[in-house]
Design an enzyme around this catalytic site. Structure first.
Site, mmCIF file in Angstrom:
data_model
loop_
_atom_site.group_PDB
_atom_site.id
_atom_site.type_symbol
_atom_site.label_atom_id
_atom_site.label_comp_id
_atom_site.label_asym_id
_atom_site.label_seq_id
_atom_site.Cartn_x
_atom_site.Cartn_y
_atom_site.Cartn_z
ATOM 1 C CG ASP A 89 -11.327 -7.798 6.693
ATOM 2 O OD1 ASP A 89 -10.978 -7.021 7.607
ATOM 3 O OD2 ASP A 89 -11.966 -7.422 5.699
ATOM 4 C CG ASP A 115 1.571 -19.910 2.240
ATOM 5 O OD1 ASP A 115 2.296 -19.579 3.212
ATOM 6 O OD2 ASP A 115 2.011 -20.524 1.255
ATOM 7 C CE1 TYR A 126 -2.953 -3.064 0.248
ATOM 8 C CE2 TYR A 126 -3.759 -2.276 2.348
ATOM 9 C CZ TYR A 126 -3.810 -3.186 1.314
ATOM 10 O OH TYR A 126 -4.729 -4.198 1.354
ATOM 11 C CE LYS A 157 4.494 -17.653 -0.181
ATOM 12 N NZ LYS A 157 4.018 -18.994 0.200
ATOM 13 C CG ASP A 216 -6.646 -4.863 4.466
ATOM 14 O OD1 ASP A 216 -7.603 -4.917 5.279
ATOM 15 O OD2 ASP A 216 -6.731 -4.296 3.366
#
Ligand code: NAI
Ligand code: MG
Length: 332
Positions: A228, A200, A121, A167, A224
């Site tokens: 959620d 993951d 972002y 990652k 983010d």
């Protein structure tokens, strides 16, 4: 006297803010509230979704309480602007099971700490002759700042473990830096245990064994998405609060938006907002009231008598808020 910026916004943002103010007004603390505008209605009145005046008020306050805004594509995002202007680099999202909710698990209590300023972002995105590309920016400075924040949070809140999520097997350089900085910072906190997982695998563990998490620290996009997912584990949007924290400001908001489908009916669930208010009280060193508010809400949820339709009840937002107010009184 502590100064608090009150930014209700649009739709149910205004309804749940009224609930928060009912509680705050009744506490034995003197706050100096300054209302400020933001969002879509503000745009219609002033031509901007986030006036300079609002940013100034938020900056000068000890904390800001934010409801929710309606965002229209093409218009400036009020909340993202506030996060940037106040350099609110840490986004804190607790994932906690509460009674009387549609929580998938009944025993969760962990926190996701998301880096709020860079990563994917970064805002550096452009069209290319072949499509488009975005820059994933990971600096040592921001990584160190967010990792320190996570460890300090763990220390202050009696948490035992911090898990870094990345990652680094594929994003060798960007997440290589993040992971390296995480373990450097970890050495300053010998009493907190550490581990790291790939993002993951984390997404899977959140579903299969979320109890393993205590404090999770991660970069912007991963945070983010995972937060959620966390919200989904504990009953969804009406229940999850958040904090955006910087070196000199804190902004507290429910995770949900302005909910145009139910706005105006006075039936929005105030829990996410009241839990955000509780986080704000804690940030302002009013720990006792923060706990009283959370415990009062837990009592109301347990009883299930004065709860909103999304929780299976028939109460209005302000009836539920009033029930919480009475439960706080009971504790005095
Ligand atoms: P939303 O969070 O407003 O609503 C999603 C669903 O959850 C709806 O069915 C809604 O009724 C329900 N819901 C949300 N809050 C609730 C509450 N307190 N009690 C009971 N049910 C609740 O997300 P949506 O519909 O995608 O977005 C609506 C508007 O809000 C859009 O303009 C969006 O851009 C904006 N938005 C703003 C945010 C913010 O201010 N931080 C965050 C998310 C969305
Ligand atoms: Mg999100």
């Amino acid at each position: 006297m502590k100064k608090i910026a009150i930014i209700p916004g649009d739709g149910v943002g205004k309804e749940v803010m009224r609930a928060a103010l009912l509680i705050l007004d009744d506490l034995d603390i003197n706050f100096d509230f300054t209302p400020a505008m933001a969002g879509h209605e503000c745009f219609e009145k002033t031509g901007t979704t986030i006036p300079e005046e609002t940013i100034k008020i938020a900056r000068k306050s000890d904390a800001a309480l934010f409801g929710a805004v309606t965002t229209v594509p093409g218009q400036k995002s009020a909340i993202i602007t506030l996060r940037k202007e106040l350099d609110l680099f840490a986004n804190l999202r607790p994932v906690k099971s509460y009674p009387g909710t549609k929580s998938i698990f009944s025993d969760l209590d962990f926190v996701i700490v998301r880096e709020n300023t860079e990563g994917l972002y970064s805002g550096q995105e452009e069209y290319t002759p072949h499509g488009a590309q975005a820059q994933r920016v990971i600096t040592k400075k921001a990584s160190r700042r967010i990792c320190r924040f996570a460890f300090d949070y763990a220390l202050r809140n009696g948490r035992k473990k911090v898990t870094a999520v990345h990652k680094a097997n594929v994003l060798k350089k960007t997440d290589g830096v993040f992971k390296q900085v995480f373990y450097e910072v970890a050495q300053e906190y010998p009493d907190i245990s550490t581990e790291d997982y790939y993002v993951d695998a984390t997404a899977m563990y959140l579903v299969t064994k979320p109890q393993i998490f205590d404090v999770v620290v991660t970069s912007n996009l991963f945070g983010d998405i995972l937060s959620d997912e966390g919200a989904g584990l504990v009953g969804g949007l009406g229940m999850v609060p958040s904090a955006n924290i910087g070196d000199s400001n804190g902004l507290f908001e429910p995770v949900h938006g302005s909910a145009p489908d139910i706005a105006g009916q006075g039936i929005s669930n105030p829990s996410a907002m009241l839990l955000s208010t509780s986080m704000m009280l804690k940030y302002l060193d009013e720990d006792e009231y923060a706990e009283k508010l959370e415990n009062a809400l837990i009592d109301v949820l347990k009883e299930g008598k004065y709860v909103t339709p999304d929780l299976g009840g028939t109460s209005k937002t302000m009836e539920m808020a009033e029930a919480v107010r009475m439960k706080i009184k009971d504790q005095n």
